[in-house]
Design a protein around this motif. Structure first.
Motif, PDB file in Angstrom:
ATOM      1  N   SER A 153       0.821  -1.206   0.000  1.00 52.09           N
ATOM      2  CA  SER A 153       0.000   0.000   0.000  1.00 52.09           C
ATOM      3  C   SER A 153       0.856   1.256   0.000  1.00 52.09           C
ATOM      4  O   SER A 153       1.990   1.265   0.479  1.00 52.09           O
ATOM      5  CB  SER A 153      -0.928   0.014   1.218  1.00 52.09           C
ATOM      6  N   ASP A 154       0.265   2.325  -0.558  1.00 53.45           N
ATOM      7  CA  ASP A 154       0.804   3.687  -0.494  1.00 53.45           C
ATOM      8  C   ASP A 154       2.204   3.813  -1.080  1.00 53.45           C
ATOM      9  O   ASP A 154       2.996   4.653  -0.635  1.00 53.45           O
ATOM     10  CB  ASP A 154       0.793   4.196   0.958  1.00 53.45           C
ATOM     11  N   THR A 155       2.528   3.013  -2.088  1.00 53.99           N
ATOM     12  CA  THR A 155       3.848   3.078  -2.713  1.00 53.99           C
ATOM     13  C   THR A 155       3.866   4.160  -3.783  1.00 53.99           C
ATOM     14  O   THR A 155       2.822   4.573  -4.299  1.00 53.99           O
ATOM     15  CB  THR A 155       4.211   1.738  -3.376  1.00 53.99           C
ATOM     16  N   PRO A 156       5.049   4.635  -4.185  1.00 54.86           N
ATOM     17  CA  PRO A 156       5.129   5.545  -5.324  1.00 54.86           C
ATOM     18  C   PRO A 156       4.547   4.901  -6.581  1.00 54.86           C
ATOM     19  O   PRO A 156       4.556   3.671  -6.728  1.00 54.86           O
ATOM     20  CB  PRO A 156       6.639   5.790  -5.475  1.00 54.86           C
ATOM     21  N   PHE A 157       4.066   5.720  -7.500  1.00 54.21           N
ATOM     22  CA  PHE A 157       3.537   5.218  -8.762  1.00 54.21           C
ATOM     23  C   PHE A 157       4.645   4.527  -9.547  1.00 54.21           C
ATOM     24  O   PHE A 157       5.753   5.040  -9.665  1.00 54.21           O
ATOM     25  CB  PHE A 157       2.969   6.359  -9.604  1.00 54.21           C
ATOM     26  N   GLY A 166      -4.533   4.199   0.938  1.00 55.60           N
ATOM     27  CA  GLY A 166      -5.432   4.617   2.000  1.00 55.60           C
ATOM     28  C   GLY A 166      -5.772   6.092   1.892  1.00 55.60           C
ATOM     29  O   GLY A 166      -5.172   6.841   1.117  1.00 55.60           O
ATOM     30  N   GLU A 167      -6.747   6.523   2.683  1.00 57.06           N
ATOM     31  CA  GLU A 167      -7.187   7.910   2.689  1.00 57.06           C
ATOM     32  C   GLU A 167      -7.143   8.467   4.113  1.00 57.06           C
ATOM     33  O   GLU A 167      -7.498   7.779   5.066  1.00 57.06           O
ATOM     34  CB  GLU A 167      -8.609   8.042   2.154  1.00 57.06           C
ATOM     35  N   LEU A 168      -6.692   9.704   4.218  1.00 54.24           N
ATOM     36  CA  LEU A 168      -6.766  10.447   5.471  1.00 54.24           C
ATOM     37  C   LEU A 168      -7.765  11.578   5.260  1.00 54.24           C
ATOM     38  O   LEU A 168      -7.630  12.363   4.325  1.00 54.24           O
ATOM     39  CB  LEU A 168      -5.397  11.020   5.843  1.00 54.24           C
ATOM     40  N   GLU A 169      -8.784  11.651   6.097  1.00 54.01           N
ATOM     41  CA  GLU A 169      -9.848  12.648   5.936  1.00 54.01           C
ATOM     42  C   GLU A 169      -9.897  13.559   7.148  1.00 54.01           C
ATOM     43  O   GLU A 169      -9.941  13.088   8.284  1.00 54.01           O
ATOM     44  CB  GLU A 169     -11.192  11.950   5.732  1.00 54.01           C
ATOM     45  N   VAL A 170      -9.875  14.865   6.901  1.00 58.22           N
ATOM     46  CA  VAL A 170      -9.974  15.846   7.984  1.00 58.22           C
ATOM     47  C   VAL A 170     -10.949  16.944   7.570  1.00 58.22           C
ATOM     48  O   VAL A 170     -11.145  17.204   6.385  1.00 58.22           O
ATOM     49  CB  VAL A 170      -8.601  16.482   8.328  1.00 58.22           C
ATOM     50  N   LYS A 171     -11.558  17.576   8.566  1.00 57.68           N
ATOM     51  CA  LYS A 171     -12.404  18.742   8.346  1.00 57.68           C
ATOM     52  C   LYS A 171     -11.539  19.990   8.521  1.00 57.68           C
ATOM     53  O   LYS A 171     -10.869  20.144   9.552  1.00 57.68           O
ATOM     54  CB  LYS A 171     -13.566  18.771   9.344  1.00 57.68           C
ATOM     55  N   LEU A 172     -11.565  20.850   7.526  1.00 56.48           N
ATOM     56  CA  LEU A 172     -10.795  22.086   7.606  1.00 56.48           C
ATOM     57  C   LEU A 172     -11.710  23.227   8.038  1.00 56.48           C
ATOM     58  O   LEU A 172     -12.675  23.559   7.344  1.00 56.48           O
ATOM     59  CB  LEU A 172     -10.160  22.418   6.252  1.00 56.48           C
ATOM     60  N   ARG A 173     -11.391  23.811   9.178  1.00 55.28           N
ATOM     61  CA  ARG A 173     -12.121  24.990   9.614  1.00 55.28           C
ATOM     62  C   ARG A 173     -11.540  26.226   8.933  1.00 55.28           C
ATOM     63  O   ARG A 173     -10.435  26.198   8.401  1.00 55.28           O
ATOM     64  CB  ARG A 173     -12.054  25.116  11.140  1.00 55.28           C
ATOM     65  N   SER A 174     -12.283  27.310   8.954  1.00 50.24           N
ATOM     66  CA  SER A 174     -11.816  28.536   8.319  1.00 50.24           C
ATOM     67  C   SER A 174     -10.463  28.955   8.902  1.00 50.24           C
ATOM     68  O   SER A 174     -10.295  29.038  10.119  1.00 50.24           O
ATOM     69  CB  SER A 174     -12.839  29.656   8.539  1.00 50.24           C
ATOM     70  N   GLY A 175      -9.497  29.181   8.022  1.00 50.34           N
ATOM     71  CA  GLY A 175      -8.154  29.573   8.460  1.00 50.34           C
ATOM     72  C   GLY A 175      -7.184  28.424   8.579  1.00 50.34           C
ATOM     73  O   GLY A 175      -5.969  28.650   8.659  1.00 50.34           O
ATOM     74  N   ASP A 176      -7.668  27.183   8.597  1.00 52.86           N
ATOM     75  CA  ASP A 176      -6.771  26.026   8.611  1.00 52.86           C
ATOM     76  C   ASP A 176      -6.011  25.948   7.292  1.00 52.86           C
ATOM     77  O   ASP A 176      -6.507  26.365   6.236  1.00 52.86           O
ATOM     78  CB  ASP A 176      -7.551  24.730   8.825  1.00 52.86           C
ATOM     79  N   MET A 177      -4.809  25.375   7.333  1.00 54.38           N
ATOM     80  CA  MET A 177      -3.965  25.317   6.143  1.00 54.38           C
ATOM     81  C   MET A 177      -3.303  23.952   5.999  1.00 54.38           C
ATOM     82  O   MET A 177      -3.072  23.261   6.990  1.00 54.38           O
ATOM     83  CB  MET A 177      -2.878  26.402   6.199  1.00 54.38           C
ATOM     84  N   VAL A 178      -2.986  23.599   4.758  1.00 53.31           N
ATOM     85  CA  VAL A 178      -2.213  22.394   4.452  1.00 53.31           C
ATOM     86  C   VAL A 178      -1.036  22.818   3.585  1.00 53.31           C
ATOM     87  O   VAL A 178      -1.217  23.451   2.529  1.00 53.31           O
ATOM     88  CB  VAL A 178      -3.058  21.338   3.719  1.00 53.31           C
ATOM     89  N   LEU A 179       0.174  22.475   4.017  1.00 54.51           N
ATOM     90  CA  LEU A 179       1.403  22.812   3.294  1.00 54.51           C
ATOM     91  C   LEU A 179       2.042  21.537   2.755  1.00 54.51           C
ATOM     92  O   LEU A 179       2.377  20.634   3.524  1.00 54.51           O
ATOM     93  CB  LEU A 179       2.386  23.529   4.218  1.00 54.51           C
ATOM     94  N   SER A 180       2.188  21.458   1.426  1.00 60.06           N
ATOM     95  CA  SER A 180       2.819  20.308   0.771  1.00 60.06           C
ATOM     96  C   SER A 180       4.110  20.751   0.096  1.00 60.06           C
ATOM     97  O   SER A 180       4.263  21.920  -0.257  1.00 60.06           O
ATOM     98  CB  SER A 180       1.873  19.710  -0.285  1.00 60.06           C
TER      99      SER A 180
END
Length: 272
Positions: A153-157, A166-180
């Motif tokens: 699972s979850d290996t590079p293409f 797999g999936e990770l699911e989160v609720k983002l409230r106003s002002g929350d951020m995701v940095l990739s």
């Protein structure tokens, strides 16, 4: 999906989709026209669903730019899968069948559903993104448990055609951020010359001023370059920041969605 934007070239740009502000910075290795990092963003006909992909093909610079284009094309072909894990599995299978020996690609695939502010993440062997909770004024690593299924699972293409994701699911409230970011960030060196790794990057991000989201990527890249002269210079480097605004799709977009589905896709892809 009706609106598409992406590429593998140098870019420093900000824009908005329903419920999100997005900032993208990318610089191919050696100032090349295109590199192995691919960023790809789509918005559905109603504007309620934003899908974001950040991929990193093994190698760097123009030597792998053509393969980055192929990865982009796979993203386009599969972007309308509703269930994200199925979409990612299909991309992996098609990339494995692409036929390039010893070539693989790590990737982050995320979907934001504006009406519920739900953010879903699949990670194909890529450095973990960071999640900022505004109410807590705190950053943390976005980690999810390995699947227990007896299958890889979850290996590079391109590593294992039958891998599952797999999936990770989160609720983002106003002002929350995701940095990739691509591995040019985690491979950056500290003042002592040792690689920062995921925990070292998290420590740096904690030092940044999070009250002005548009300055976070410039702050981080400047700090990395201060630490060591080779940082962000020895590989393709890409950073992507998403902030939840608390908004949603406009009434106009919802009303026009059925008509857009009958029309041509708007392709804003920029690939060299």
């Amino acid at each position: 999906c009706m609106e598409v934007w992406g590429g593998n070239q140098a870019v420093d740009r900000a824009f908005e989709t329903a419920g999100l502000k997005i900032w993208v910075y990318s610089q191919p290795f050696g100032q090349a026209a295109g590199g192995g990092d691919v960023y790809y963003i789509s918005s559905c006909a109603s504007g309620r669903i934003t899908r974001v992909l950040l991929g990193d093909v093994s190698g760097h610079g123009e030597a792998v730019s053509g393969i980055a284009v192929a990865l982009r094309d796979l993203m386009r072909q599969n972007v309308n899968y509703i269930r994200q894990s199925r979409f990612v599995e299909a991309m992996n299978q098609q990339f494995a069948a692409y036929g390039q020996q010893d070539v693989f690609a790590t990737a982050l695939v995320s979907t934001f559903f504006a009406p519920t502010r739900t953010f879903t993440l699949c990670n194909a062997g890529h450095p973990e993104p960071l999640l900022f909770r505004r109410d807590e004024n705190n950053w943390k690593r976005m980690r999810h448990a390995q699947l227990v299924s007896g299958r890889i699972s979850d290996t590079p293409f391109g590593i294992q055609e039958e891998a599952i994701y797999g999936e990770l699911e989160v609720k983002l409230r106003s002002g929350d951020m995701v940095l990739s970011f691509s591995d040019a960030v985690t491979d950056s060196k500290s003042e002592s010359g040792r690689p920062l790794g995921a925990q070292g990057v998290l420590g740096l991000v904690h030092e940044l001023d999070a009250t002005t989201p548009g300055s976070i990527i410039p702050q981080l890249t400047a700090r990395l370059r201060e630490l060591h002269p080779g940082n962000l210079q020895d590989d393709d480097a890409t950073l992507l920041l998403m902030q939840s605004t608390g908004g949603g799709a406009s009434l106009k977009n919802n009303l026009l969605a059925p008509f857009r589905l009958l029309g041509p896709v708007t392709d804003r892809t920029q690939i060299h």
